[in-house]
Design a protein around this motif. Structure first.
Motif, PDB file in Angstrom:
ATOM      1  N   ARG A  19       0.937  -1.014   0.121  1.00  0.00           N
ATOM      2  CA  ARG A  19      -0.040   0.065   0.043  1.00  0.00           C
ATOM      3  C   ARG A  19       0.867   1.217  -0.077  1.00  0.00           C
ATOM      4  NH1 ARG A  19      -2.834  -3.532   3.064  1.00  0.00           N
ATOM      5  NH2 ARG A  19      -2.220  -2.719   4.995  1.00  0.00           N
ATOM      6  N   ILE A  20       1.873   1.164   1.011  1.00  0.00           N
ATOM      7  CA  ILE A  20       2.794   2.470   0.647  1.00  0.00           C
ATOM      8  C   ILE A  20       3.372   2.518  -0.547  1.00  0.00           C
ATOM      9  CG2 ILE A  20       4.798   3.198   1.613  1.00  0.00           C
ATOM     10  CD1 ILE A  20       4.163   1.725   4.400  1.00  0.00           C
ATOM     11  N   CYS A  21       3.885   1.497  -1.431  1.00  0.00           N
ATOM     12  CA  CYS A  21       4.500   1.598  -2.591  1.00  0.00           C
ATOM     13  C   CYS A  21       3.580   2.074  -3.570  1.00  0.00           C
ATOM     14  CB  CYS A  21       5.017   0.311  -2.993  1.00  0.00           C
ATOM     15  SG  CYS A  21       6.320  -0.421  -1.970  1.00  0.00           S
ATOM     16  N   GLN A  22       2.357   2.013  -3.516  1.00  0.00           N
ATOM     17  CA  GLN A  22       1.262   2.522  -4.381  1.00  0.00           C
ATOM     18  C   GLN A  22       1.370   3.809  -4.173  1.00  0.00           C
ATOM     19  OE1 GLN A  22      -2.299   0.309  -3.506  1.00  0.00           O
ATOM     20  NE2 GLN A  22      -1.690  -1.086  -5.018  1.00  0.00           N
ATOM     21  N   VAL A  23       1.426   4.440  -2.920  1.00  0.00           N
ATOM     22  CA  VAL A  23       1.425   5.864  -2.883  1.00  0.00           C
ATOM     23  C   VAL A  23       2.377   6.829  -3.759  1.00  0.00           C
ATOM     24  CG1 VAL A  23       1.633   7.808  -1.231  1.00  0.00           C
ATOM     25  CG2 VAL A  23       0.178   5.743  -0.621  1.00  0.00           C
ATOM     26  N   PHE A  24       3.739   6.058  -3.444  1.00  0.00           N
ATOM     27  CA  PHE A  24       4.776   6.534  -4.085  1.00  0.00           C
ATOM     28  C   PHE A  24       4.641   6.415  -5.683  1.00  0.00           C
ATOM     29  CE2 PHE A  24       7.271   5.094  -0.456  1.00  0.00           C
ATOM     30  CZ  PHE A  24       7.274   6.415   0.212  1.00  0.00           C
ATOM     31  N   SER A  25       4.055   5.297  -6.004  1.00  0.00           N
ATOM     32  CA  SER A  25       3.973   5.074  -7.571  1.00  0.00           C
ATOM     33  C   SER A  25       3.120   6.157  -8.178  1.00  0.00           C
ATOM     34  CB  SER A  25       3.448   3.678  -7.831  1.00  0.00           C
ATOM     35  OG  SER A  25       3.152   3.502  -9.053  1.00  0.00           O
ATOM     36  N   ARG A  26       1.804   6.244  -7.659  1.00  0.00           N
ATOM     37  CA  ARG A  26       0.946   7.071  -8.105  1.00  0.00           C
ATOM     38  C   ARG A  26       1.493   8.560  -8.152  1.00  0.00           C
ATOM     39  NH1 ARG A  26      -2.742   4.221  -4.559  1.00  0.00           N
ATOM     40  NH2 ARG A  26      -2.587   6.178  -3.092  1.00  0.00           N
ATOM     41  N   ARG A  27       2.233   9.138  -7.514  1.00  0.00           N
ATOM     42  CA  ARG A  27       2.891  10.586  -7.481  1.00  0.00           C
ATOM     43  C   ARG A  27       4.109  10.355  -8.340  1.00  0.00           C
ATOM     44  NH1 ARG A  27      -0.473  14.603  -6.009  1.00  0.00           N
ATOM     45  NH2 ARG A  27      -1.750  13.956  -4.621  1.00  0.00           N
ATOM     46  N   GLY A  28       4.460   9.430  -9.027  1.00  0.00           N
ATOM     47  CA  GLY A  28       5.410   9.521  -9.944  1.00  0.00           C
ATOM     48  C   GLY A  28       7.004   9.323  -9.195  1.00  0.00           C
ATOM     49  N   PHE A  29       7.145   8.945  -8.284  1.00  0.00           N
ATOM     50  CA  PHE A  29       8.399   8.855  -7.433  1.00  0.00           C
ATOM     51  C   PHE A  29       8.773   7.338  -7.488  1.00  0.00           C
ATOM     52  CE2 PHE A  29       7.217  12.847  -5.408  1.00  0.00           C
ATOM     53  CZ  PHE A  29       8.282  13.226  -4.951  1.00  0.00           C
ATOM     54  N   ASN A  30      10.195   7.218  -7.473  1.00  0.00           N
ATOM     55  CA  ASN A  30      10.719   6.004  -7.650  1.00  0.00           C
ATOM     56  C   ASN A  30      11.424   5.481  -6.311  1.00  0.00           C
ATOM     57  OD1 ASN A  30      11.815   3.742  -9.047  1.00  0.00           O
ATOM     58  ND2 ASN A  30      13.743   4.716  -8.969  1.00  0.00           N
ATOM     59  N   ILE A  31      11.295   4.405  -5.886  1.00  0.00           N
ATOM     60  CA  ILE A  31      11.850   4.006  -4.686  1.00  0.00           C
ATOM     61  C   ILE A  31      13.562   3.653  -4.884  1.00  0.00           C
ATOM     62  CG2 ILE A  31      11.939   2.305  -2.754  1.00  0.00           C
ATOM     63  CD1 ILE A  31       8.910   2.210  -2.951  1.00  0.00           C
ATOM     64  N   ASP A  32      14.380   4.381  -4.549  1.00  0.00           N
ATOM     65  CA  ASP A  32      15.661   4.011  -4.634  1.00  0.00           C
ATOM     66  C   ASP A  32      16.296   3.218  -3.629  1.00  0.00           C
ATOM     67  OD1 ASP A  32      15.696   5.882  -6.698  1.00  0.00           O
ATOM     68  OD2 ASP A  32      16.085   7.603  -5.512  1.00  0.00           O
ATOM     69  N   SER A  33      15.959   3.150  -2.459  1.00  0.00           N
ATOM     70  CA  SER A  33      16.263   2.129  -1.494  1.00  0.00           C
ATOM     71  C   SER A  33      15.341   2.108  -0.312  1.00  0.00           C
ATOM     72  CB  SER A  33      17.680   2.753  -0.649  1.00  0.00           C
ATOM     73  OG  SER A  33      17.372   4.098  -0.016  1.00  0.00           O
ATOM     74  N   LEU A  34      15.319   0.796   0.218  1.00  0.00           N
ATOM     75  CA  LEU A  34      14.228   0.416   1.268  1.00  0.00           C
ATOM     76  C   LEU A  34      14.918  -0.470   2.130  1.00  0.00           C
ATOM     77  CD1 LEU A  34      11.298   0.216   1.941  1.00  0.00           C
ATOM     78  CD2 LEU A  34      11.123  -1.676   0.418  1.00  0.00           C
ATOM     79  N   VAL A  35      14.746   0.192   3.456  1.00  0.00           N
ATOM     80  CA  VAL A  35      15.186  -0.756   4.490  1.00  0.00           C
ATOM     81  C   VAL A  35      14.097  -1.064   5.509  1.00  0.00           C
ATOM     82  CG1 VAL A  35      16.808  -1.041   6.529  1.00  0.00           C
ATOM     83  CG2 VAL A  35      17.655  -0.044   4.292  1.00  0.00           C
ATOM     84  N   VAL A  36      13.518  -2.215   5.971  1.00  0.00           N
ATOM     85  CA  VAL A  36      12.447  -2.332   6.728  1.00  0.00           C
ATOM     86  C   VAL A  36      12.975  -3.567   7.716  1.00  0.00           C
ATOM     87  CG1 VAL A  36      10.359  -3.381   7.030  1.00  0.00           C
ATOM     88  CG2 VAL A  36      10.855  -2.138   4.768  1.00  0.00           C
TER      89      VAL A  36
END
Length: 162
Positions: A19-36
Motif C-alpha cells: 500500500r505504501i509503494c502504491q502511494v509513491f507510484s501514483r505520485r511518480g516517485f521511484n523507490i531508490d532504497s528500502l530498509v525495513v
C-alpha cells in the motif's frame, strides 16, 4: 531530481509495504532504497525509504502515507537532523599484484576485507552515501565483479523520535 529520505513507523502486518509503494507510484516517485526492520515491539516495523522524484509532490506523499491506517508516522529526514548510514559489499577480481593498492583504498575509507581468495576479495565499506560512492569510484579502476548495497538507515539526532 533530489533524493529524499523518509522514515516511517508502521504496523508489522502483511500488505502494508504494498500500500505504501502504491502511494509513491501514483505520485511518480521511484523507490531508490528500502530498509525495513522489526521495531523493539514486534507489532511495529521501522521503514527507511530513499525516494527520488519532483520535490513538489513530496509533501503530498508524506500526507498520504500518514493517512494510511497502518502508518503510525512518516516524515522526511535530512543530514542536519539525523544520522544516515549505508553499507556496501564489493567483490573484486584481484591477484596478488593489485591487493596492496586495493587494501590501501579500503583502509582509507575505514572499510574491511571480509573475504579473501587467491584471485578475488570482498570488501565492506560503510558510512554516508558520499563516502560509499567515493569508495566505489576509487575501486572501479579494478575489476568489480559485483556489488551489494544496503539502503540508507536513518536515526534522528538528539531526543527526537525517528
Amino acid at each position: 531530481m533530489k533524493v529524499h529520505t523518509l522514515s516511517m513507523f508502521v504496523s508489522n502486518k502483511p500488505g502494508v509495504l504494498g500500500r505504501i509503494c502504491q502511494v509513491f507510484s501514483r505520485r511518480g516517485f521511484n523507490i531508490d532504497s528500502l530498509v525495513v526492520s522489526q521495531g523493539r515491539d514486534p507489532e511495529f516495523s521501522r521503514m527507511t525509504v530513499g525516494i527520488s522524484g519532483h520535490p513538489e509532490g513530496l509533501h503530498q506523499i508524506i500526507m498520504q502515507c500518514n493517512k494510511l491506517i497502518d502508518v503510525i508516522h512518516c516524515f522526511e529526514h535530512d543530514d542536519r537532523d539525523s544520522v544516515t548510514r549505508e553499507m556496501i559489499l564489493i567483490k573484486l577480481q584481484a591477484g596478488p599484484a593489485d591487493r596492496t593498492e586495493i587494501l590501501q583504498i579500503v583502509k582509507h575509507y575505514n572499510g574491511k576485507t571480509v573475504d579473501l581468495h587467491e584471485e578475488s576479495l570482498i570488501v565492506m565499506v560503510h558510512g554516508n552515501t558520499d563516502k560509499v560512492d567515493a569508495a566505489v569510484r576509487m575501486l572501479s579502476k579494478f575489476e568489480i565483479v559485483e556489488t551489494v548495497r544496503t539502503g540508507k538507515v536513518v536515526m534522528a539526532r538528539g531526543t527526537t523520535d525517528t
